[in-house]
Write an enzyme that holds these catalytic residues in place. Structure first.
Site, PDB file in Angstrom:
ATOM      1  N   ARG A  90       0.828  -1.214   0.000  1.00  0.00           N
ATOM      2  CA  ARG A  90       0.000   0.000   0.000  1.00  0.00           C
ATOM      3  C   ARG A  90       0.857   1.257   0.000  1.00  0.00           C
ATOM      4  O   ARG A  90       0.426   2.320  -0.423  1.00  0.00           O
ATOM      5  CB  ARG A  90      -0.953   0.007   1.215  1.00  0.00           C
ATOM      6  CG  ARG A  90      -1.724   1.306   1.340  1.00  0.00           C
ATOM      7  CD  ARG A  90      -2.977   1.240   2.206  1.00  0.00           C
ATOM      8  NE  ARG A  90      -2.842   0.414   3.373  1.00  0.00           N
ATOM      9  CZ  ARG A  90      -2.171   0.752   4.488  1.00  0.00           C
ATOM     10  NH1 ARG A  90      -1.561   1.913   4.569  1.00  0.00           N
ATOM     11  NH2 ARG A  90      -2.112  -0.067   5.498  1.00  0.00           N
ATOM     12  N   TYR A 140     -15.214  15.173 -16.265  1.00  0.00           N
ATOM     13  CA  TYR A 140     -15.760  13.826 -16.095  1.00  0.00           C
ATOM     14  C   TYR A 140     -16.812  13.850 -14.976  1.00  0.00           C
ATOM     15  O   TYR A 140     -16.621  14.541 -13.958  1.00  0.00           O
ATOM     16  CB  TYR A 140     -14.594  12.896 -15.746  1.00  0.00           C
ATOM     17  CG  TYR A 140     -15.004  11.478 -15.508  1.00  0.00           C
ATOM     18  CD1 TYR A 140     -15.489  10.690 -16.546  1.00  0.00           C
ATOM     19  CD2 TYR A 140     -14.910  10.916 -14.241  1.00  0.00           C
ATOM     20  CE1 TYR A 140     -15.862   9.384 -16.323  1.00  0.00           C
ATOM     21  CE2 TYR A 140     -15.276   9.611 -14.013  1.00  0.00           C
ATOM     22  CZ  TYR A 140     -15.762   8.848 -15.054  1.00  0.00           C
ATOM     23  OH  TYR A 140     -16.135   7.561 -14.829  1.00  0.00           O
ATOM     24  N   ASP A 173      -6.174  16.905 -16.245  1.00  0.00           N
ATOM     25  CA  ASP A 173      -6.656  15.553 -16.545  1.00  0.00           C
ATOM     26  C   ASP A 173      -6.431  15.338 -18.043  1.00  0.00           C
ATOM     27  O   ASP A 173      -7.126  15.913 -18.880  1.00  0.00           O
ATOM     28  CB  ASP A 173      -8.147  15.434 -16.173  1.00  0.00           C
ATOM     29  CG  ASP A 173      -8.668  14.016 -16.377  1.00  0.00           C
ATOM     30  OD1 ASP A 173      -8.094  13.278 -17.210  1.00  0.00           O
ATOM     31  OD2 ASP A 173      -9.656  13.648 -15.717  1.00  0.00           O
ATOM     32  N   LYS A 232      -8.689   3.905 -19.493  1.00  0.00           N
ATOM     33  CA  LYS A 232      -8.976   4.320 -20.866  1.00  0.00           C
ATOM     34  C   LYS A 232      -7.789   3.960 -21.770  1.00  0.00           C
ATOM     35  O   LYS A 232      -7.429   2.818 -21.851  1.00  0.00           O
ATOM     36  CB  LYS A 232      -9.304   5.811 -20.872  1.00  0.00           C
ATOM     37  CG  LYS A 232     -10.234   6.240 -19.706  1.00  0.00           C
ATOM     38  CD  LYS A 232     -11.609   5.609 -19.760  1.00  0.00           C
ATOM     39  CE  LYS A 232     -12.431   5.813 -18.492  1.00  0.00           C
ATOM     40  NZ  LYS A 232     -12.602   7.190 -18.056  1.00  0.00           N
TER      41      LYS A 232
END
Ligand SMILES: *Cc1c(COP(=O)(O)O)cnc(C)c1O
Length: 394
Positions: free
Chosen positions: A58, A113, A185, A210
């Protein structure tokens, strides 16, 4: 001086290291949650940050598989360092929580988005962070939105789903002057067609779901920027835990090896599809940054080296006709997401952007009839033939 290799070579080679144990040619998937220390002193030194290395998956740099992906992506974006995430939204969340605290102000592009819009409009204000949604395609609006508390400017260009473009270099310059971080972005363009860091932005992020993964088979997010911010963000990443799985990291490494080839074909096909749609009597309008009819076509030419595979259009008859079109396509898949090898068609007002209030959608140009197309890498003639038969059937 060592010669800097070109983008395509970076896609294939950067970050890749032969497996030190067995010499495996491809980067191994380090499917492990924890790492064994040589001795107690080393464990303590790693936790204290006095020695670099892996401790627990993590905690950045997560695992060697993640590190290869982060290094490759950072090289493609022209950044000093990279960080992987469980999803694009996990990336945007960690960036926001690193850059902003109670009392700060965020300026965001008004067309973003859908889930980014919800995060910024519903979650951040609850933490005492003020958010202004601004039409960033007009520099005057951006200048006017700054306050003494503005700590971050978040841009999406081209924006999802209207393909609106903003002047990244100019806005990054203004943000720097005002002491605010400029984050882009870059999911739609990918570093193959647009490199925000080279234009002056501080951070560039992508949803790996994507084009980075590129095959619609994973969820992931990634960001690149300067070492200082990435170091600060690694604490937030470790504390919030939105970590990419090692198998996803491996799939992204594999995806990036063909990014340059895929993006060429996505863009080539999208241009042909955009021109086809624009020539059709059934179509009201088409938005594609590569078309001279795009309102910011000149700006697109200036800051992008190509126009990617995303386009939006509306058929005459609005939402009803649009729905019929989506029901009539055969080759194109009726699905949200984008950047897959196949062509995806969807309806933002009732799908990806249904969470954006109707009045906001109207104001920013997400019309009820807008249909979004993620043009795939099939034969362009086949995609066009499918759209043609669907247009004729509505
Ligand atoms: C999909 C998308 C995101 C979110 O990414 P996830 O991987 O789905 O969390 C963010 N920004 C843009 C532009 C996107 O298309």
């Amino acid at each position: 001086m060592e010669r800097e290799v070109k983008f395509a070579t970076k896609c294939v080679h950067t970050g890749e290291k032969p497996d030190p144990v067995f010499g495996a040619h491809t980067t191994p998937i380090y499917q492990t949650s924890t790492f064994i220390f040589e001795n107690a002193r080393q464990g303590a030194a790693r936790f204290a940050g006095e020695e670099s290395g892996y401790v627990y998956a993590r905690i950045p740099p997560n695992t060697p598989t993640h590190a290869v992906l982060a290094e490759k992506f950072a090289a493609l974006e022209g950044g000093e360092a990279g960080q992987t995430f469980a999803s694009g939204m996990a990336a945007i969340t960690a960036i926001s929580l690193t850059a902003l605290k109670k009392g700060d102000h965020l300026i965001s592009t008004d067309v973003v988005y859908g889930c980014t819009y919800s995060l910024f409009s519903q979650v951040l204000p609850g933490l005492g962070i003020e958010v202004s949604f601004v039409d960033t395609s007009k520099i005057e609006n951006v200048k006017r939105a700054f306050k003494p508390e503005t700590k971050m400017v978040f841009l999406e260009s081209p924006a999802n789903p209207t393909l609106t473009i903003c002047d990244i270099a100019e806005i990054a310059r203004i943000a720097r002057e005002k002491g605010a971080l400029c984050v882009v972005d870059n999911t739609f363009a990918t570093p193959y067609f647009q490199r925000p860091l080279e234009l002056g932005a501080d951070l560039s992020l992508s949803s790996c779901t994507k084009y980075i993964g590129g095959h619609a088979d994973l969820l992931g997010g990634i960001a690149a920027g300067n070492k200082d911010f990435m170091n600060r963000m690694s604490s937030v990443v470790g504390y919030t835990g939105g970590i990419m799985g090692p198998h996803e990291a491996w799939l992204c490494i594999r995806g990036l090896k063909t990014l340059h080839i895929r993006m060429e074909r996505h863009a080539e096909n999208a241009m042909k599809v955009a021109e086809f749609l624009e020539s059709r009597p059934e179509v009201e309008w088409v938005r594609y940054p590569g078309l001279p009819s795009h309102p910011q076509h000149e700006l697109a030419l200036k800051q992008m080296s190509g126009f990617s595979g995303m386009l939006a259009f509306e058929v005459k008859g609005g939402i009803k006709a649009g729905r019929r079109l989506m029901d009539k396509v055969k080759l194109c898949s009726l699905a949200v997401s984008l950047g897959a090898t196949d062509t995806l068609i969807q309806h933002p007002a009732s799908m990806t952007h249904a969470c954006v209030p109707c009045s906001v959608r109207k104001r920013v140009g997400i019309t009820d009839g807008l249909v979004r197309l993620s043009v795939g890498i099939e034969d362009s003639g086949d995609i066009i033939a499918d759209l043609k038969q669907a247009l004729e059937a509505i």
